[in-house]
Write a protein that holds these residues in place. Structure first.
Motif, PDB file in Angstrom:
ATOM      1  N   ALA A  79       4.107   7.929   3.205  1.00  0.00           N
ATOM      2  CA  ALA A  79       5.067   7.105   2.476  1.00  0.00           C
ATOM      3  C   ALA A  79       6.197   7.948   1.893  1.00  0.00           C
ATOM      4  O   ALA A  79       7.379   7.585   1.993  1.00  0.00           O
ATOM      5  N   ILE A  80       5.845   9.068   1.285  1.00  0.00           N
ATOM      6  CA  ILE A  80       6.861   9.935   0.666  1.00  0.00           C
ATOM      7  C   ILE A  80       7.846  10.448   1.700  1.00  0.00           C
ATOM      8  O   ILE A  80       9.062  10.415   1.493  1.00  0.00           O
ATOM      9  N   ARG A  81       7.335  10.925   2.829  1.00  0.00           N
ATOM     10  CA  ARG A  81       8.223  11.476   3.848  1.00  0.00           C
ATOM     11  C   ARG A  81       9.148  10.387   4.401  1.00  0.00           C
ATOM     12  O   ARG A  81      10.335  10.632   4.635  1.00  0.00           O
ATOM     13  N   ASP A  82       8.619   9.187   4.606  1.00  0.00           N
ATOM     14  CA  ASP A  82       9.455   8.097   5.106  1.00  0.00           C
ATOM     15  C   ASP A  82      10.513   7.698   4.078  1.00  0.00           C
ATOM     16  O   ASP A  82      11.659   7.428   4.431  1.00  0.00           O
ATOM     17  N   HIS A  83      10.119   7.653   2.817  1.00  0.00           N
ATOM     18  CA  HIS A  83      11.090   7.251   1.797  1.00  0.00           C
ATOM     19  C   HIS A  83      12.199   8.281   1.643  1.00  0.00           C
ATOM     20  O   HIS A  83      13.379   7.933   1.568  1.00  0.00           O
ATOM     21  N   SER A 138       0.827  -1.202   0.000  1.00  0.00           N
ATOM     22  CA  SER A 138       0.000   0.000   0.000  1.00  0.00           C
ATOM     23  C   SER A 138       0.864   1.256   0.000  1.00  0.00           C
ATOM     24  O   SER A 138       1.693   1.459   0.889  1.00  0.00           O
ATOM     25  N   CYS A 139       0.700   2.081  -1.027  1.00  0.00           N
ATOM     26  CA  CYS A 139       1.468   3.335  -1.181  1.00  0.00           C
ATOM     27  C   CYS A 139       2.971   3.093  -1.212  1.00  0.00           C
ATOM     28  O   CYS A 139       3.750   3.995  -0.894  1.00  0.00           O
ATOM     29  N   GLY A 173      -0.247   4.167   5.004  1.00  0.00           N
ATOM     30  CA  GLY A 173      -1.660   4.521   4.944  1.00  0.00           C
ATOM     31  C   GLY A 173      -1.962   5.674   4.010  1.00  0.00           C
ATOM     32  O   GLY A 173      -3.126   5.930   3.695  1.00  0.00           O
ATOM     33  N   SER A 174      -0.936   6.406   3.576  1.00  0.00           N
ATOM     34  CA  SER A 174      -1.157   7.548   2.686  1.00  0.00           C
ATOM     35  C   SER A 174       0.110   7.828   1.909  1.00  0.00           C
ATOM     36  O   SER A 174       1.215   7.444   2.320  1.00  0.00           O
ATOM     37  N   TRP A 175      -0.043   8.519   0.785  1.00  0.00           N
ATOM     38  CA  TRP A 175       1.129   8.910   0.000  1.00  0.00           C
ATOM     39  C   TRP A 175       2.011   9.872   0.796  1.00  0.00           C
ATOM     40  O   TRP A 175       3.236   9.809   0.723  1.00  0.00           O
TER      41      TRP A 175
END
Length: 385
Positions: free
Chosen positions: A342-346, A325-326, A337-339
């Protein structure tokens, strides 16, 4: 902890560490996703480090970002306080003249009431019964209290006006102080990012040059060996031998281009500039409209703003074929749970585990089995943003 050494057994899958600072379980599954219309095996992780310690330079980048954000937040709060104080002062000053008139009238009425009101004994004697007495007493008390309330209200408004003006003056002083702090925090943040940018680009260029030379040397060696075995071999045999001897090396590794990120700009300016460029790149994909999140994360963690969006294309065609997911980046079995999350973690994971921008070492770590193709594919996408 398991080694990230590649397995020689063809049925075994490669492993590497993904330094995302999130708590996820061990034993993550291998993912195969399309890359620009092609299918490529991506690296997978057996587990994920949950507490990645950033190096000193990265810590400084994140510290200055947090400090700058905190100062800007305080300035926003102070500006709101100033606006509220000014609005309240204007409201009181508009109300004050009418209240002064009511208070003056109340004072006059109060004086006349005091002068004309009989004493308590006289009121008792003049009353026909106890009910009349208490009715007269209540009436007089009401007149006194209502007039006194008008006078008190005027005094309260004046006191509030004086206090609000003092609060306004202090808020403006605090805002000036915080503005100075913001300038200093921004300067520190800009310097940290510019230094990281400079070092990363120099190191990435060096690694690319070394990788290209190594690939050329390997191809030349393979060609010489093949020539010894088959002197009459045609010109196509040498590249074939080079590929057989050297895996995926082709000698075409290029250094990443200058990202053009202006770290001397303010955060809002930086985000506005890059949000539009990334949104244009992601248009029509499942990740469309997330440019602002990418740009904010790039600023906060001090990385090349093109890097994470480009990887999303290499690994999942911009979120079209997610491995979770994402999860548009092929990070094992991770899900979000959200883009935005996900973006900030990546981006944080890239900053802490791979560096400022794409490099040969980062590609080998991110995608060990096919790093050169991954590097070239991702770099080509970065150059498009």
């Amino acid at each position: 902890m398991f080694s990230n050494k590649l397995q020689t057994n063809p049925s075994s899958r490669p492993r590497h560490r993904l330094p995302l600072a999130v708590a996820l379980s061990a034993t993550l599954a291998f993912a195969s996703v399309p890359v620009a219309g092609l299918s490529q095996q991506t690296a997978w992780a057996e587990d994920i480090d949950t507490n990645v310690q950033a190096d000193a330079a990265q810590q400084e980048v994140e510290r200055t970002a947090a400090e700058y954000d905190q100062v800007i937040s305080r300035i926003d709060d102070l500006n709101q306080q100033i606006a509220d104080n000014e609005a309240r002062i204007a409201e009181i000053e508009e109300t004050l003249p009418a209240q002064q008139e009511r208070s003056s009238a109340a004072a006059v009425k109060l004086y006349k009431t005091q002068a004309s009101t009989p004493g308590l004994l006289e009121m008792v004697l003049s009353s026909e019964n106890i009910v009349d007495f208490f009715t007269s007493l209540e009436y007089v008390s009401h007149i006194f209290s209502s007039n006194q309330a008008e006078i008190k209200r005027l005094s309260e408004l004046k006191d509030e006006l004086d206090q609000t003006k003092r609060d306004l003056s202090q808020a403006k002083k605090d805002a000036d102080t915080e503005a100075t702090n913001a300038e200093q925090a921004l300067s520190a943040a800009q310097q940290a990012r510019q230094e990281a940018q400079r070092k990363a680009q120099e190191e990435a260029a060096r690694q690319a040059e070394e990788a290209a030379k190594a690939a050329e040397a390997e191809a030349a060696k393979a060609q010489a060996e093949e020539a010894d075995k088959q002197e009459q071999a045609d010109s196509a045999s040498a590249p074939a031998a080079a590929e057989a001897a050297g895996g995926s090396s082709t000698g075409t590794v290029e250094a990443p281009s200058d990202d053009g990120a202006d770290w001397a700009s303010e955060r809002d300016v930086f985000v506005a500039q890059w949000a539009g460029r990334i949104d244009a790149y992601l248009a029509g994909s499942p990740m469309a409209g997330t440019g602002k999140v990418f740009a904010e994360a790039a600023w906060d963690y001090g990385v090349d703003p093109r890097w994470s969006p480009a990887i999303s294309n290499t690994e999942s065609s911009k979120g079209l074929y997610c491995s979770g997911s994402c999860n548009a980046w092929g990070w094992g079995g991770c899900s979000w749970g959200s883009w935005e999350e996900a973006i900030r973690d990546h981006v944080a994971g890239l900053a802490r585990g791979y560096g400022y921008t794409i490099s040969v070492d980062a590609a080998k770590k991110y995608c060990p089995p096919n790093w050169e193709h991954w590097y070239n594919a991702t770099l080509a996408q970065m150059n498009m943003i």
